[in-house]
Design a protein around this motif. Structure first.
Motif, short mmCIF file in Angstrom:
data_model
loop_
_atom_site.label_atom_id
_atom_site.label_comp_id
_atom_site.label_asym_id
_atom_site.label_seq_id
_atom_site.Cartn_x
_atom_site.Cartn_y
_atom_site.Cartn_z
N ASP A 70 0.97 -1.24 0.10
CA ASP A 70 0.01 0.14 -0.06
C ASP A 70 0.97 1.27 0.08
OD1 ASP A 70 -2.19 1.60 0.32
OD2 ASP A 70 -2.55 1.30 2.50
N TYR A 123 -5.72 -10.25 7.20
CA TYR A 123 -4.64 -9.32 6.42
C TYR A 123 -3.60 -9.09 7.47
CZ TYR A 123 -3.36 -4.47 4.94
OH TYR A 123 -2.91 -3.31 4.63
N ASN A 142 -5.66 -6.99 10.00
CA ASN A 142 -7.17 -6.57 9.52
C ASN A 142 -7.91 -7.84 9.13
OD1 ASN A 142 -6.56 -3.86 9.71
ND2 ASN A 142 -5.58 -3.89 7.83
N GLY A 163 -6.42 6.57 3.63
CA GLY A 163 -6.57 5.17 3.63
C GLY A 163 -5.97 4.29 2.68
N ARG A 182 -10.16 -8.31 6.80
CA ARG A 182 -10.96 -7.97 5.81
C ARG A 182 -9.84 -7.69 4.42
NH1 ARG A 182 -8.76 -3.09 5.46
NH2 ARG A 182 -8.59 -2.33 7.31
N LYS A 207 0.44 4.58 2.01
CA LYS A 207 -0.30 5.26 3.06
C LYS A 207 -0.38 6.72 2.81
CE LYS A 207 -1.71 1.65 6.09
NZ LYS A 207 -0.88 0.60 6.50
N GLY A 215 -7.93 -5.32 2.30
CA GLY A 215 -7.07 -3.93 2.45
C GLY A 215 -7.84 -3.35 1.07
N ASP A 216 -7.78 -1.79 1.45
CA ASP A 216 -8.57 -1.03 0.24
C ASP A 216 -7.51 0.02 0.14
OD1 ASP A 216 -9.55 0.77 -1.64
OD2 ASP A 216 -11.68 0.46 -0.53
N PRO A 217 -6.43 0.13 -0.82
CA PRO A 217 -6.63 -0.55 -2.15
C PRO A 217 -6.08 -1.85 -2.73
CG PRO A 217 -4.98 1.20 -2.17
CD PRO A 217 -5.42 1.14 -0.75
N GLU A 218 -5.33 -2.47 -1.87
CA GLU A 218 -4.78 -3.88 -2.05
C GLU A 218 -5.77 -4.65 -2.88
OE1 GLU A 218 -4.56 -2.28 1.03
OE2 GLU A 218 -2.88 -2.66 2.05
N1 GLY Z 1 -4.95 -0.37 2.73
C1 GLY Z 1 -4.88 -0.51 4.14
C2 GLY Z 1 -6.04 -1.01 4.54
O1 GLY Z 1 -6.94 -1.35 4.06
O2 GLY Z 1 -6.06 -0.97 6.06
#
Ligand code: GLY
Ligand code: AMP
Length: 425
Positions: free
Chosen positions: A212, A269, A285, A226, A287, A214, A289-292
């Motif tokens: 990512d 994650y 995490n 994010g 779930r 950040k 990742g966003d944007p992964e």
């Molecule tokens: N890209 C980091 C997250 O989703 O926590």
């Protein structure tokens, strides 16, 4: 099958897009969704934290599978509530979701299961935390225990900064009850990578490494967001290291939670920090990742419904999770000012032209579809994602696609992937 995807970001559009490729899926509902998910299926305006309303929606619409995008509904017990109704949910139950919902819980699980992580202490009283900071000295990392929308971590370079963070969390209650308890831990150095695995409570199936970006500005400067872009694979964690890394950071967690009678099912994650070759876990995490998620799903080459159902039913060992060998990269186009104040309602042009490019997919994040127009509605607006023969090729394709898209006050980083390119050089 009818699938309900919960959430409204780029991750959720990518999930809808991938689910739509499954021959088993004939209807996709997204709650509340965005301008992209309005095109892959139907949006229903139910917020992602209203568990009773989400369960009602799943029941009323006779949904066969619910996919939770973000952590909040999972921490609030979405899986538990759906389980009671006999509706399969992809994502962990509330107990296991505490790996993300409570940093103290997460650190204690890491400690008890022997996962490498920074030494830490947990505090419920401000004075005790403050005395600890005075005793230890800076640098230190101060983390609010509960969910704080990515803002609850302060990497403090002085004692004063650490105490100010503690005061903010524990005395001024800037994150309300999320800051009643804090974790204070040692600072780790190095380069970060994301390592995600599908889990069925007992078995895991690894996704390739990703990274990512950040910080909001180029060269990883400015405040954290994010995530301004991501790519996969990340050369810092090469394929030959996946199994040994998973045995260090994924397997012990699955075993620990299974032994508690709370098996972890969903995507786990691990946020890793590599100091040289050695990974330490910064956080878990529960779930994607966003944007992964966007580059990872672009590479995933197995029916995602088969994987998700196998996770839920505890038979992931029967599934061969295939991944395309190419590199994928996602460049986030944001509104200027994000993560601070930013304008909304800008009309976005050129998405179709960008989407027509070979191996490019534009995922919507903060957008809405209104009278046939796509308007911005959030800070992170689009995730322009491309697949290429290698990182340089993927980067070139993604930025070519970015150039086709225009809206007022657009901002994006031009250096997504550069850390990986430098490492390869
Ligand atoms: N890209 C980091 C997250 O989703 O926590
Ligand atoms: P977390 O939500 O715990 O991952 O923290 C958010 C970000 O803070 C991470 O992605 C790191 O950039 C940074 N961070 C967290 N913990 C540490 C640590 N122990 N040392 C250095 N940086 C950290």
């Amino acid at each position: 099958m009818k699938v309900l995807v919960v959430g409204s970001g780029g991750r959720e559009h990518a999930l809808c897009w991938k689910l739509a490729q499954s021959p088993k899926v004939d209807e996709i509902i997204c709650a509340p969704g965005n301008g992209g998910t309005a095109q892959t299926g139907e949006n229903v305006p139910v917020p992602d934290d209203d568990i009773p309303a989400l369960v009602r929606l799943a029941k009323d619409r006779k949904v066969d599978l619910v996919v939770a995008g973000p952590e909040l509904p999972l921490v609030l017990g979405l899986e538990n509530a759906l389980h009671k109704e006999g509706i399969p949910c992809f994502g962990p139950n509330a107990y296991a979701a505490n790996l993300e919902g409570s940093k103290a819980f997460s650190k204690n699980v890491m400690h008890e299961s022997g996962v490498p992580t920074a030494p830490f202490r947990v505090f419920d009283e401000f004075v005790n935390a403050k005395n600890f900071v005075r005793e230890k000295g800076a640098p230190l990392v101060v983390k609010a225990d509960g969910l704080a929308a990515g803002k609850g971590v302060v990497v403090a370079t002085s004692e004063e900064e650490a105490i100010e963070a503690l005061e903010d969390m524990m005395v001024r209650k800037s994150f309300s009850s999320a800051g009643d308890r804090v974790v204070v831990e040692e600072t780790l150095k190095g380069e970060e990578a994301s390592f995600l695995a599908f889990c069925d409570g007992e078995h895991y199936a690894l996704l390739p490494s990703s990274q990512d970006h950040k910080a909001v500005f180029e060269g990883d400067t400015g405040p954290n967001t994010g995530g301004m872009g991501a790519y996969s694979p990340a050369p810092i964690l090469p394929e030959e290291k996946y199994e040994e890394t998973a045995e260090a950071v994924i397997r012990p967690i699955l075993q620990h939670l299974a032994a508690k009678g709370q098996p972890f099912k969903g995507v786990l994650y691990a946020g890793l920090m590599f100091d040289g070759d050695t990974p330490n876990v910064l956080e878990y995490n529960v779930r994607f990742g966003d944007p992964e998620c966007q580059p990872l799903l672009m590479r995933l080459d197995t029916d995602i419904v088969d994987i998700m159902m196998a996770c839920i039913e505890g038979r992931l060992d029967e599934i061969d999770v295939k991944v395309r060998p190419e590199t994928a990269i996602c460049v986030v186009m944001a509104a200027d000012g994000y993560p601070g104040d930013y304008p909304k309602g800008m009309e976005i042009k050129g998405i179709d032209e960008a989407d027509k490019l070979e191996n490019v997919k534009v995922f919507h994040a903060g957008t809405k579809l209104e009278d046939g127009k796509i308007l911005s509605s959030g800070g992170r607006i689009l995730g322009v994602t491309a697949l290429g023969s290698d990182l340089a090729d993927a980067k070139k394709r993604a930025y070519e696609a970015v150039e086709k898209i225009s809206f007022d006050k657009s901002y994006y980083r031009r250096d997504i992937g550069d850390k990986g390119l430098k490492r390869q050089a």
